[in-house]
Design a protein around this motif. Structure first.
Motif, PDB file in Angstrom:
ATOM      1  N   VAL A 130      39.972  32.755  36.243  1.00 10.22           N
ATOM      2  CA  VAL A 130      38.792  33.468  36.729  1.00 10.22           C
ATOM      3  C   VAL A 130      38.045  34.069  35.548  1.00 10.22           C
ATOM      4  O   VAL A 130      38.658  34.629  34.636  1.00 10.22           O
ATOM      5  N   ALA A 131      36.707  33.948  35.559  1.00 10.12           N
ATOM      6  CA  ALA A 131      35.861  34.563  34.531  1.00 10.12           C
ATOM      7  C   ALA A 131      35.108  35.738  35.140  1.00 10.12           C
ATOM      8  O   ALA A 131      34.730  35.697  36.313  1.00 10.12           O
ATOM      9  N   ARG A 132      34.893  36.782  34.363  1.00  7.44           N
ATOM     10  CA  ARG A 132      34.119  37.921  34.847  1.00  7.44           C
ATOM     11  C   ARG A 132      32.698  37.469  35.154  1.00  7.44           C
ATOM     12  O   ARG A 132      32.071  36.758  34.362  1.00  7.44           O
ATOM     13  N   LYS A 133      32.185  37.851  36.317  1.00 12.95           N
ATOM     14  CA  LYS A 133      30.831  37.441  36.724  1.00 12.95           C
ATOM     15  C   LYS A 133      29.798  37.863  35.698  1.00 12.95           C
ATOM     16  O   LYS A 133      28.800  37.175  35.480  1.00 12.95           O
ATOM     17  N   ALA A 134      30.047  38.989  35.049  1.00 11.84           N
ATOM     18  CA  ALA A 134      29.094  39.502  34.061  1.00 11.84           C
ATOM     19  C   ALA A 134      28.890  38.546  32.893  1.00 11.84           C
ATOM     20  O   ALA A 134      27.863  38.596  32.211  1.00 11.84           O
ATOM     21  N   THR A 135      29.850  37.642  32.656  1.00  9.54           N
ATOM     22  CA  THR A 135      29.717  36.693  31.543  1.00  9.54           C
ATOM     23  C   THR A 135      28.775  35.548  31.882  1.00  9.54           C
ATOM     24  O   THR A 135      28.265  34.874  30.982  1.00  9.54           O
ATOM     25  N   LYS A 144      34.248  28.573  25.654  1.00  7.64           N
ATOM     26  CA  LYS A 144      34.337  28.416  24.202  1.00  7.64           C
ATOM     27  C   LYS A 144      33.912  29.708  23.501  1.00  7.64           C
ATOM     28  O   LYS A 144      32.854  30.272  23.791  1.00  7.64           O
ATOM     29  N   GLY A 145      34.768  30.172  22.586  1.00  6.66           N
ATOM     30  CA  GLY A 145      34.481  31.383  21.845  1.00  6.66           C
ATOM     31  C   GLY A 145      34.779  32.666  22.608  1.00  6.66           C
ATOM     32  O   GLY A 145      34.569  33.763  22.081  1.00  6.66           O
ATOM     33  N   ARG A 146      35.291  32.554  23.823  1.00  9.38           N
ATOM     34  CA  ARG A 146      35.539  33.731  24.659  1.00  9.38           C
ATOM     35  C   ARG A 146      36.999  34.184  24.586  1.00  9.38           C
ATOM     36  O   ARG A 146      37.883  33.448  24.155  1.00  9.38           O
ATOM     37  N   LYS A 147      37.225  35.402  25.061  1.00  9.91           N
ATOM     38  CA  LYS A 147      38.565  35.993  25.053  1.00  9.91           C
ATOM     39  C   LYS A 147      39.201  35.816  26.430  1.00  9.91           C
ATOM     40  O   LYS A 147      38.669  36.291  27.437  1.00  9.91           O
ATOM     41  N   ALA A 186      43.733  45.891  33.844  1.00  8.73           N
ATOM     42  CA  ALA A 186      43.147  47.020  33.119  1.00  8.73           C
ATOM     43  C   ALA A 186      42.144  46.540  32.066  1.00  8.73           C
ATOM     44  O   ALA A 186      41.051  47.107  31.923  1.00  8.73           O
ATOM     45  N   ALA A 187      42.502  45.483  31.332  1.00  5.09           N
ATOM     46  CA  ALA A 187      41.604  44.937  30.309  1.00  5.09           C
ATOM     47  C   ALA A 187      40.344  44.366  30.946  1.00  5.09           C
ATOM     48  O   ALA A 187      39.234  44.491  30.402  1.00  5.09           O
ATOM     49  N   TRP A 188      40.507  43.759  32.097  1.00  6.30           N
ATOM     50  CA  TRP A 188      39.375  43.197  32.864  1.00  6.30           C
ATOM     51  C   TRP A 188      38.412  44.314  33.261  1.00  6.30           C
ATOM     52  O   TRP A 188      37.190  44.199  33.088  1.00  6.30           O
ATOM     53  N   GLN A 189      38.952  45.375  33.784  1.00  2.35           N
ATOM     54  CA  GLN A 189      38.123  46.490  34.248  1.00  2.35           C
ATOM     55  C   GLN A 189      37.397  47.183  33.102  1.00  2.35           C
ATOM     56  O   GLN A 189      36.299  47.703  33.286  1.00  2.35           O
ATOM     57  N   ILE A 193      38.168  41.638  28.125  1.00  5.01           N
ATOM     58  CA  ILE A 193      38.397  40.192  28.183  1.00  5.01           C
ATOM     59  C   ILE A 193      37.286  39.538  29.004  1.00  5.01           C
ATOM     60  O   ILE A 193      36.644  40.187  29.829  1.00  5.01           O
ATOM     61  N   ASP A 194      37.088  38.260  28.758  1.00  6.28           N
ATOM     62  CA  ASP A 194      36.048  37.523  29.480  1.00  6.28           C
ATOM     63  C   ASP A 194      36.599  36.742  30.661  1.00  6.28           C
ATOM     64  O   ASP A 194      35.877  36.463  31.629  1.00  6.28           O
ATOM     65  N   ALA A 195      37.872  36.378  30.580  1.00  2.00           N
ATOM     66  CA  ALA A 195      38.478  35.575  31.631  1.00  2.00           C
ATOM     67  C   ALA A 195      39.987  35.786  31.611  1.00  2.00           C
ATOM     68  O   ALA A 195      40.541  36.317  30.643  1.00  2.00           O
ATOM     69  N   ALA A 196      40.644  35.339  32.673  1.00  2.00           N
ATOM     70  CA  ALA A 196      42.101  35.450  32.746  1.00  2.00           C
ATOM     71  C   ALA A 196      42.661  34.366  33.644  1.00  2.00           C
ATOM     72  O   ALA A 196      42.035  33.984  34.642  1.00  2.00           O
ATOM     73  N   TYR A 197      43.827  33.875  33.264  1.00  2.00           N
ATOM     74  CA  TYR A 197      44.587  32.955  34.129  1.00  2.00           C
ATOM     75  C   TYR A 197      45.844  33.715  34.528  1.00  2.00           C
ATOM     76  O   TYR A 197      46.666  34.072  33.691  1.00  2.00           O
ATOM     77  N   VAL A 198      45.992  33.991  35.837  1.00  2.00           N
ATOM     78  CA  VAL A 198      47.098  34.810  36.307  1.00  2.00           C
ATOM     79  C   VAL A 198      47.363  34.498  37.771  1.00  2.00           C
ATOM     80  O   VAL A 198      46.652  33.705  38.390  1.00  2.00           O
ATOM     81  N   TRP A 199      48.376  35.132  38.330  1.00  2.50           N
ATOM     82  CA  TRP A 199      48.788  34.866  39.694  1.00  2.50           C
ATOM     83  C   TRP A 199      48.570  36.087  40.590  1.00  2.50           C
ATOM     84  O   TRP A 199      48.176  37.163  40.137  1.00  2.50           O
ATOM     85  N   LEU A 200      48.858  35.898  41.867  1.00  2.00           N
ATOM     86  CA  LEU A 200      48.764  36.983  42.839  1.00  2.00           C
ATOM     87  C   LEU A 200      49.821  38.046  42.547  1.00  2.00           C
ATOM     88  O   LEU A 200      50.881  37.728  42.017  1.00  2.00           O
ATOM     89  N   PRO A 201      49.541  39.310  42.914  1.00  2.00           N
ATOM     90  CA  PRO A 201      48.345  39.829  43.590  1.00  2.00           C
ATOM     91  C   PRO A 201      47.213  40.196  42.640  1.00  2.00           C
ATOM     92  O   PRO A 201      46.095  40.442  43.090  1.00  2.00           O
TER      93      PRO A 201
END
Length: 350
Positions: A130-135, A144-147, A186-189, A193-201
């Motif tokens: 998932v990527a932050r909508k703000a990006t 590319k080039g993102r965190k 926490a980093a997302w909020q 970071i610009d995006a993350a690959y993670v699981w539920l919840p």
């Protein structure tokens, strides 16, 4: 799930994880250790706060009922890296473990002394990028080039590398950050970071302000499936194989309950995770749960003397990780085969 390019910090992380695991095991199972010394039997089970048959077995005390002469401790982990370290330290008997960290664990000159003995689930929409909508990013190539954050040595890490490769990106084309699920949130909020690959919840919380780019379901359909496995220590196989049979039966019952008693399953998962039932139902709907018969079929785990397609999946995973320089060398198919414990299957499930 490049650690190699961050050697010192990775060693510190693993040392910290092992210390935390040791503390958790000491706190959770000191009574069982004492009982074991008095002649009782013990089982130390590692699990994730993630919808699976494990939560149903734990909530319904299915294993305690099947093995009343055993002292059973359930120990929660955040990712497969911690589970691997706990097995290295001799602190676990049984545990949930992703297929990617399992492939890592059986590679190298000193493989971790455990074997895969069951399949908990197949990753679906319950793990995603998932990527932050703000990006403004709407496709994987746009990273590319993102965190990007993900728990290193996890199935999500493996799937992220696969997603980048498919999009024509190398790991060096992005900035990979090793974070566990809660620190990812926490980093997302904070916007770190610009995006993350993670699981539920955690994944569902990211989706509220993010755009999903791909999922483990899509990546699996393209040839790189990931699974949540269950592994047993070589020590347990040697000293208490009957407990493994009872545990498999309990896990098989849980898989049947997911289908036959969806309402009860939702209640159990909600109670174990401390979330509303509607959220538990939504999370369960995103996973892929096999029937016990499918688990022991040729398509998946297989039976005694005849390993299934999981053998190929794990071998291919190891080859991919080696190609990505995540591990020094890929484990051979023969090495992976020796890390399967199929004795008693399928008869033990009857």
């Amino acid at each position: 799930m490049s650690p190699a390019s961050h050697g010192p910090s990775r060693r510190l992380l693993l040392a910290g994880a092992l210390a935390a695991v040791s503390a958790a095991v000491t706190g959770c199972s000191s009574g069982s250790e004492a009982s074991a010394s008095g002649g009782s039997k013990r089982l130390r089970i590692g699990y994730f706060a993630f919808p699976s048959g494990d939560l149903i077995v734990k909530h319904g005390r299915l294993l305690e009922k099947a093995l009343p002469d055993h002292e059973i401790s359930w120990i929660k982990f955040d990712s497969g890296a911690g589970v691997n370290q706990a097995f290295i330290g001799g602190s676990l008997d049984i545990a949930a473990l992703g297929s990617s960290p399992f492939a890592r664990g059986v590679s190298g000159s000193s493989p971790i002394p455990y074997k895969v003995a069951w399949i908990l689930d197949v990753a679906g929409e319950n793990e995603a990028l998932v990527a932050r909508k703000a990006t403004g990013i709407t496709e994987v190539a746009g990273l590319k080039g993102r965190k990007i954050a993900t728990p290193f040595a996890s199935t999500s890490h493996y799937s992220l590398l696969a997603a980048l490769e498919t999009a024509g990106l190398k790991p060096s084309d992005v900035e990979l950050v090793d974070l566990q699920p809660q620190p990812i949130l926490a980093a997302w909020q904070r916007g770190d970071i610009d995006a993350a690959y993670v699981w539920l919840p955690t994944l569902d919380e990211l989706r509220e302000t993010g755009t999903q780019l791909t999922s483990s379901k899509q990546i699996g359909a393209a040839g790189k499936p990931t699974l949540d496995l269950a592994v047993v220590s070589d020590d347990l196989i040697a000293r208490d194989p009957g407990a493994i049979d009872a545990w498999r039966k309990a896990e098989a019952e849980a898989l049947r309950l997911i289908r036959s008693d969806p309402e009860g399953t939702v209640k159990a998962v909600a109670a174990e995770l401390g979330i509303p039932e509607k959220d538990a139902e939504a999370q369960l709907s995103q996973g892929v749960f096999l029937t016990p018969e499918q688990v022991v079929s040729a398509d998946w785990l297989g039976t005694d003397g005849s390993p299934g397609e999981l053998l190929t999946y794990v071998t291919d995973t190891g080859a991919f990780l080696a190609g990505q320089q995540q591990i020094p060398a890929a484990p051979s198919e023969d090495v992976v085969r020796k890390a399967f414990y199929l004795k008693g299957l399928p008869d033990v499930l009857k």
